[in-house]
Design a protein around this motif. Structure first.
Motif, mmCIF file in Angstrom:
data_model
loop_
_atom_site.group_PDB
_atom_site.id
_atom_site.type_symbol
_atom_site.label_atom_id
_atom_site.label_comp_id
_atom_site.label_asym_id
_atom_site.label_seq_id
_atom_site.Cartn_x
_atom_site.Cartn_y
_atom_site.Cartn_z
ATOM 1 N N UNK A 143 0.863 -1.198 0.000
ATOM 2 C CA UNK A 143 0.000 0.000 0.000
ATOM 3 C C UNK A 143 0.890 1.235 0.000
ATOM 4 N N UNK A 144 0.544 2.161 -0.870
ATOM 5 C CA UNK A 144 1.307 3.418 -0.939
ATOM 6 C C UNK A 144 0.349 4.599 -0.891
ATOM 7 N N UNK A 145 0.667 5.575 -0.020
ATOM 8 C CA UNK A 145 -0.154 6.781 0.131
ATOM 9 C C UNK A 145 0.730 7.975 -0.200
ATOM 10 N N UNK A 146 0.244 8.892 -1.034
ATOM 11 C CA UNK A 146 1.016 10.065 -1.445
ATOM 12 C C UNK A 146 0.228 11.345 -1.156
ATOM 13 N N UNK A 147 0.954 12.416 -0.859
ATOM 14 C CA UNK A 147 0.343 13.709 -0.586
ATOM 15 C C UNK A 147 1.202 14.792 -1.221
ATOM 16 N N UNK A 148 0.597 15.743 -1.891
ATOM 17 C CA UNK A 148 1.317 16.841 -2.529
ATOM 18 C C UNK A 148 1.943 17.754 -1.467
ATOM 19 N N UNK A 149 3.239 18.033 -1.611
ATOM 20 C CA UNK A 149 3.918 18.944 -0.677
ATOM 21 C C UNK A 149 3.363 20.355 -0.792
ATOM 22 N N UNK A 150 2.995 20.747 -1.996
ATOM 23 C CA UNK A 150 2.423 22.082 -2.184
ATOM 24 C C UNK A 150 1.111 22.217 -1.438
ATOM 25 N N UNK A 151 0.293 21.190 -1.506
ATOM 26 C CA UNK A 151 -0.973 21.228 -0.787
ATOM 27 C C UNK A 151 -0.734 21.269 0.721
#
Length: 469
Positions: A143-151
């Motif tokens: 499982x991989x979860x990603x989040x935008x650094x800009x956001x």
């Protein structure tokens, strides 16, 4: 900026602002780190939740061609042309599930998210921007979860004003409190200034220092000492004016009476009357001269210029100046022992001192007497001595004759003013000398004034150093 209040406010508020800026920067850094840790923890929780509860694939995932991807062990290179279906979902959490053999089973956005990364947290460039990625592996899937650094930064930026508001309020409140504290701390100075400003020239009472702070109390005490000295000076001047008026009244009245008698005297008696008038004028002139000398010494308005002075030369010049007067009265005036010595003093003051000593001796010794001047030196002291063989002064009366307008035998001294020895005593004190009265060897009065020898003269007792007489 020559104000203590302004200086205190400037430095304290400047220190407060600088400290607040540093604290704000440090707080921003700590808050950003804490915010990232909280967001990272949230990403971990999402990944574990997906692993624990599982996710049912969307219908579009079933129709989409499979794109197996090998498991990555390092950060991939940024992709300049991301799939078009990702752009609509940027800024959200992107969840993805891979099978053990690297087959993409699920993606929360159409087209899939960032490539599979190594286990744990990773910072990558994908879709033209930076992403924070967390990858979790269990027994059957990844499982991989990603989040935008800009956001993430945009969300944190909305919190920054709330971090700065307390600091701004702190600076504002502390600035007001600092100003109030400085004003309160300087209030005793303002009160002291107001107290002094309201006084007139006659109010020289001491300042009340009981309520003054420790830092201001010495200033108040110094002012009280100054007021005390001024009070004593004014008292002496008032007393001197009263004594001078009284002393001048007698000779001036005598001069007026003698002038009237001279005008009425017969021709054969007019010479004697004129002689008496001349003696009255001489006494008045002498009194006025000594009053001027005493007034100058009391006011101390002239700035003294201590220079090396050779006492032998000064004594010789004084004897020469008074020789004619001594001869007229039949008094033997001379310079006895004179050791080479130099003192550091005001030459004008020493000349006035010697003139008064010799004048006093000539006035109080009868005709046929002897007046001798001596200059003696012992160790680091130089003593100026004036001896006479006149009637002398009893030991009990010697302290009194140093006071102003004191004459022990006013009837026998028609021309004395009672100021000579008082002037000598004051000049000696102002030039670092010591005045003593004793009995001379012939039985008259011996006046001794002792000074410290000049340091250079102590090293060169031959007297070759230039000196002013």
């Amino acid at each position: 900026m020559n104000s203590i209040r302004q200086r205190l406010l400037f430095w304290q508020i400047t220190a407060l602002v600088v400290t607040s800026v540093l604290v704000s920067g440090f707080t921003y850094y700590l808050a950003w780190e804490a915010f990232n840790r909280v967001r990272d923890f949230g990403m971990e929780q999402i990944a574990h939740s997906v692993v624990r509860h599982g996710v049912r694939p969307h219908s579009w995932m079933l129709d989409r061609p499979e794109h197996p991807a090998p498991r990555a062990t390092a950060r991939p290179q940024p992709q300049d042309n991301p799939p078009p279906w990702v752009s609509d979902d940027l800024g959200r959490f992107i969840s993805q599930i891979w099978s053990e053999d690297g087959e993409l089973l699920y993606a929360s956005v159409e087209g899939g998210g960032p490539p599979l990364q190594a286990m744990g947290f990773n910072n990558i460039q994908w879709a033209g921007e930076a992403w924070r990625v967390y990858t979790l592996e269990d027994d059957e899937e990844v499982v991989q979860v990603a989040k935008s650094v800009r956001d993430r930064a945009s969300t944190f930026a909305q919190m920054v004003p709330w971090l700065l508001v307390p600091v701004g309020l702190l600076v504002l409140v502390l600035s007001v409190l600092i100003r109030a504290a400085v004003n309160r701390a300087l209030a005793p100075l303002d009160a002291l200034r107001q107290d002094i400003r309201q006084r007139d020239e006659k109010d020289l009472l001491p300042i009340d220092t009981r309520g003054l702070p420790e830092e201001v109390a010495p200033l108040g005490q110094a002012l009280n000492q100054l007021l005390e000295r001024v009070t004593r000076l004014l008292s002496r001047q008032r007393q001197m004016l009263a004594d001078a008026a009284h002393e001048l009244n007698t000779p001036l009245a005598a001069v007026k009476l003698q002038a009237q008698l001279t005008r009425r005297a017969p021709e054969h008696e007019r010479g004697a009357a004129l002689d008496e008038l001349d003696r009255g004028i001489t006494r008045s002139t002498h009194l006025v001269t000594q009053l001027l000398q005493m007034a100058r010494l009391e006011a101390d308005g002239r700035e003294r210029q201590p220079v090396p002075v050779r006492l032998c030369q000064l004594a010789a010049d004084t004897v020469s100046a008074f020789s004619a007067r001594a001869e007229a009265r039949g008094i033997d005036l001379g310079l006895d022992t004179c050791e080479t010595a130099t003192v550091l003093a005001d030459p004008h003051d020493l000349q006035v001192l010697l003139d008064n000593l010799v004048d006093n001796a000539l006035r109080h010794t009868p005709p046929g007497s002897q007046v001798d001047l001596r200059v003696e030196r012992e160790a680091n002291r130089v003593t100026l001595i004036v001896n006479d063989n006149g009637p002398g002064i009893p030991e009990a009366d010697r302290p009194r004759v140093l006071e102003r307008f004191v004459r022990l035998n006013p009837r026998d001294d028609a021309t004395g003013s009672g100021l000579g020895l008082a002037i000598v005593a004051q000049i000696a004190q102002q030039n670092g000398g010591l005045l003593t009265l004793a009995s001379s060897p012939p039985g008259g009065l011996s006046v001794r004034v002792s000074f410290s020898a000049h340091p250079a003269d102590t090293a060169s007792p031959d007297g070759t150093m230039p000196a002013t007489a």
